[in-house]
Design a protein around this motif. Structure first.
Motif, PDB file in Angstrom:
ATOM      1  N   GLY A  16       0.801  -1.208   0.000  1.00 18.51           N
ATOM      2  CA  GLY A  16       0.000   0.000   0.000  1.00 18.51           C
ATOM      3  C   GLY A  16       0.843   1.271   0.000  1.00 18.51           C
ATOM      4  O   GLY A  16       2.078   1.221  -0.101  1.00 18.51           O
ATOM      5  N   SER A  17       0.157   2.399   0.129  1.00 11.95           N
ATOM      6  CA  SER A  17       0.812   3.705   0.081  1.00 11.95           C
ATOM      7  C   SER A  17       0.356   4.585   1.236  1.00 11.95           C
ATOM      8  O   SER A  17      -0.755   4.430   1.752  1.00 11.95           O
ATOM      9  CB  SER A  17       0.473   4.422  -1.236  1.00 11.95           C
ATOM     10  OG  SER A  17       0.950   3.704  -2.350  1.00 11.95           O
ATOM     11  N   LYS A  19       1.156   8.917   2.596  1.00 15.34           N
ATOM     12  CA  LYS A  19       1.868  10.175   2.379  1.00 15.34           C
ATOM     13  C   LYS A  19       2.001  10.887   3.710  1.00 15.34           C
ATOM     14  O   LYS A  19       1.006  11.213   4.345  1.00 15.34           O
ATOM     15  CB  LYS A  19       1.133  11.062   1.379  1.00 15.34           C
ATOM     16  CG  LYS A  19       1.926  12.309   1.004  1.00 15.34           C
ATOM     17  CD  LYS A  19       1.254  13.076  -0.119  1.00 15.34           C
ATOM     18  CE  LYS A  19       2.098  14.264  -0.568  1.00 15.34           C
ATOM     19  NZ  LYS A  19       1.483  14.983  -1.719  1.00 15.34           N
ATOM     20  N   ARG A  66      10.769   3.751  -4.403  1.00 11.28           N
ATOM     21  CA  ARG A  66       9.470   3.555  -3.741  1.00 11.28           C
ATOM     22  C   ARG A  66       8.988   4.809  -3.035  1.00 11.28           C
ATOM     23  O   ARG A  66       7.789   5.072  -2.981  1.00 11.28           O
ATOM     24  CB  ARG A  66       9.570   2.415  -2.715  1.00 11.28           C
ATOM     25  CG  ARG A  66       9.957   1.081  -3.313  1.00 11.28           C
ATOM     26  CD  ARG A  66       9.831  -0.056  -2.283  1.00 11.28           C
ATOM     27  NE  ARG A  66      10.716   0.126  -1.134  1.00 11.28           N
ATOM     28  CZ  ARG A  66      10.297   0.219   0.121  1.00 11.28           C
ATOM     29  NH1 ARG A  66       9.014   0.145   0.399  1.00 11.28           N
ATOM     30  NH2 ARG A  66      11.164   0.369   1.104  1.00 11.28           N
ATOM     31  N   PHE A  67       9.924   5.578  -2.475  1.00  5.93           N
ATOM     32  CA  PHE A  67       9.576   6.782  -1.719  1.00  5.93           C
ATOM     33  C   PHE A  67       9.988   8.019  -2.503  1.00  5.93           C
ATOM     34  O   PHE A  67      11.000   8.008  -3.213  1.00  5.93           O
ATOM     35  CB  PHE A  67      10.306   6.807  -0.376  1.00  5.93           C
ATOM     36  CG  PHE A  67       9.836   5.795   0.628  1.00  5.93           C
ATOM     37  CD1 PHE A  67       9.003   4.744   0.288  1.00  5.93           C
ATOM     38  CD2 PHE A  67      10.262   5.875   1.943  1.00  5.93           C
ATOM     39  CE1 PHE A  67       8.586   3.811   1.207  1.00  5.93           C
ATOM     40  CE2 PHE A  67       9.862   4.953   2.892  1.00  5.93           C
ATOM     41  CZ  PHE A  67       9.025   3.918   2.522  1.00  5.93           C
ATOM     42  N   THR A  68       9.212   9.083  -2.334  1.00  8.04           N
ATOM     43  CA  THR A  68       9.543  10.364  -2.968  1.00  8.04           C
ATOM     44  C   THR A  68       9.410  11.478  -1.943  1.00  8.04           C
ATOM     45  O   THR A  68       8.345  11.628  -1.336  1.00  8.04           O
ATOM     46  CB  THR A  68       8.617  10.646  -4.158  1.00  8.04           C
ATOM     47  OG1 THR A  68       8.714   9.582  -5.103  1.00  8.04           O
ATOM     48  CG2 THR A  68       9.016  11.956  -4.833  1.00  8.04           C
ATOM     49  N   GLN A  79       6.068  10.708   0.067  1.00 10.25           N
ATOM     50  CA  GLN A  79       5.143   9.776  -0.555  1.00 10.25           C
ATOM     51  C   GLN A  79       5.773   8.397  -0.517  1.00 10.25           C
ATOM     52  O   GLN A  79       6.869   8.200  -1.062  1.00 10.25           O
ATOM     53  CB  GLN A  79       4.846  10.182  -2.007  1.00 10.25           C
ATOM     54  CG  GLN A  79       3.958   9.221  -2.753  1.00 10.25           C
ATOM     55  CD  GLN A  79       2.546   9.187  -2.207  1.00 10.25           C
ATOM     56  OE1 GLN A  79       1.937  10.222  -1.975  1.00 10.25           O
ATOM     57  NE2 GLN A  79       2.027   7.986  -1.984  1.00 10.25           N
ATOM     58  N   MET A  80       5.093   7.474   0.125  1.00  9.32           N
ATOM     59  CA  MET A  80       5.622   6.129   0.303  1.00  9.32           C
ATOM     60  C   MET A  80       4.727   5.139  -0.433  1.00  9.32           C
ATOM     61  O   MET A  80       3.542   5.010  -0.113  1.00  9.32           O
ATOM     62  CB  MET A  80       5.688   5.778   1.792  1.00  9.32           C
ATOM     63  CG  MET A  80       6.464   6.790   2.625  1.00  9.32           C
ATOM     64  SD  MET A  80       6.657   6.278   4.340  1.00  9.32           S
ATOM     65  CE  MET A  80       4.959   6.351   4.903  1.00  9.32           C
ATOM     66  N   ASN A  81       5.287   4.476  -1.422  1.00  9.00           N
ATOM     67  CA  ASN A  81       4.559   3.474  -2.199  1.00  9.00           C
ATOM     68  C   ASN A  81       5.189   2.099  -2.013  1.00  9.00           C
ATOM     69  O   ASN A  81       6.327   1.982  -1.549  1.00  9.00           O
ATOM     70  CB  ASN A  81       4.583   3.850  -3.687  1.00  9.00           C
ATOM     71  CG  ASN A  81       3.917   5.182  -3.969  1.00  9.00           C
ATOM     72  OD1 ASN A  81       2.961   5.568  -3.295  1.00  9.00           O
ATOM     73  ND2 ASN A  81       4.411   5.888  -4.978  1.00  9.00           N
ATOM     74  N   SER A  82       4.460   1.085  -2.397  1.00  8.27           N
ATOM     75  CA  SER A  82       4.956  -0.301  -2.317  1.00  8.27           C
ATOM     76  C   SER A  82       5.543  -0.590  -0.946  1.00  8.27           C
ATOM     77  O   SER A  82       6.653  -1.121  -0.822  1.00  8.27           O
ATOM     78  CB  SER A  82       6.005  -0.551  -3.403  1.00  8.27           C
ATOM     79  OG  SER A  82       5.479  -0.275  -4.686  1.00  8.27           O
ATOM     80  N   LEU A  83       4.790  -0.253   0.072  1.00  4.39           N
ATOM     81  CA  LEU A  83       5.289  -0.390   1.438  1.00  4.39           C
ATOM     82  C   LEU A  83       5.513  -1.847   1.811  1.00  4.39           C
ATOM     83  O   LEU A  83       4.763  -2.749   1.403  1.00  4.39           O
ATOM     84  CB  LEU A  83       4.338   0.285   2.412  1.00  4.39           C
ATOM     85  CG  LEU A  83       4.455   1.819   2.428  1.00  4.39           C
ATOM     86  CD1 LEU A  83       3.212   2.458   3.032  1.00  4.39           C
ATOM     87  CD2 LEU A  83       5.694   2.236   3.189  1.00  4.39           C
ATOM     88  N   ASP A  87       9.328  -1.372   6.526  1.00  3.28           N
ATOM     89  CA  ASP A  87       9.168   0.090   6.586  1.00  3.28           C
ATOM     90  C   ASP A  87       8.471   0.530   7.871  1.00  3.28           C
ATOM     91  O   ASP A  87       8.374   1.729   8.143  1.00  3.28           O
ATOM     92  CB  ASP A  87       8.364   0.597   5.385  1.00  3.28           C
ATOM     93  CG  ASP A  87       9.079   0.379   4.064  1.00  3.28           C
ATOM     94  OD1 ASP A  87       8.412  -0.031   3.089  1.00  3.28           O
ATOM     95  OD2 ASP A  87      10.301   0.616   3.993  1.00  3.28           O
TER      96      ASP A  87
END
Length: 114
Positions: A16-17, A19, A66-68, A79-83, A87
């Motif tokens: 999941g993601s 922010k 994965r993170f921006t 922004q955290m994706n593909s957690l 993490d």
């Protein structure tokens, strides 16, 4: 003085993601580089990502792709994706303050469950 307040943490499933946001207040004109750190239970606090006042960025190898990290005036985001479960940690906002010690936020919990 500069104050930092994080928000946006929570519980999310693997893949999941989320922010995260960090709102700075006070003498924000003194802020230079900002960063996100995290600390998992039983582990040392580690740098996740950093962004300069010119928006140059760097990331820990574990979160690259994965993170921006981004920033807009007095706010910084992650922004955290593909957690992943690894993490899971308390995430802290940090700001370098010109001619003063750096400042930390109070932290926000991110929990990734499988």
């Amino acid at each position: 003085q500069v104050q930092l307040v994080e928000s946006g943490g929570g519980l999310v499933q693997t893949g999941g993601s989320l922010k995260l946001s960090c709102a700075a207040s006070g003498k924000i004109f003194l802020i230079s580089t900002m960063a996100w750190y995290r600390q998992a239970p039983g582990k040392q606090r580690e740098l996740v990502a950093a962004i300069t006042s010119e928006s140059s960025t760097n990331y820990a190898d574990s979160v690259k792709g994965r993170f921006t990290i981004s920033r807009d005036n007095a706010k910084m985001y992650l922004q955290m994706n593909s957690l992943k479960s690894e993490d899971t940690a308390v995430y802290y906002c940090y700001a370098d303050i010109k001619w003063n010690p750096g400042r930390w936020g109070q932290g926000t919990q991110v929990t990734v469950s499988s």
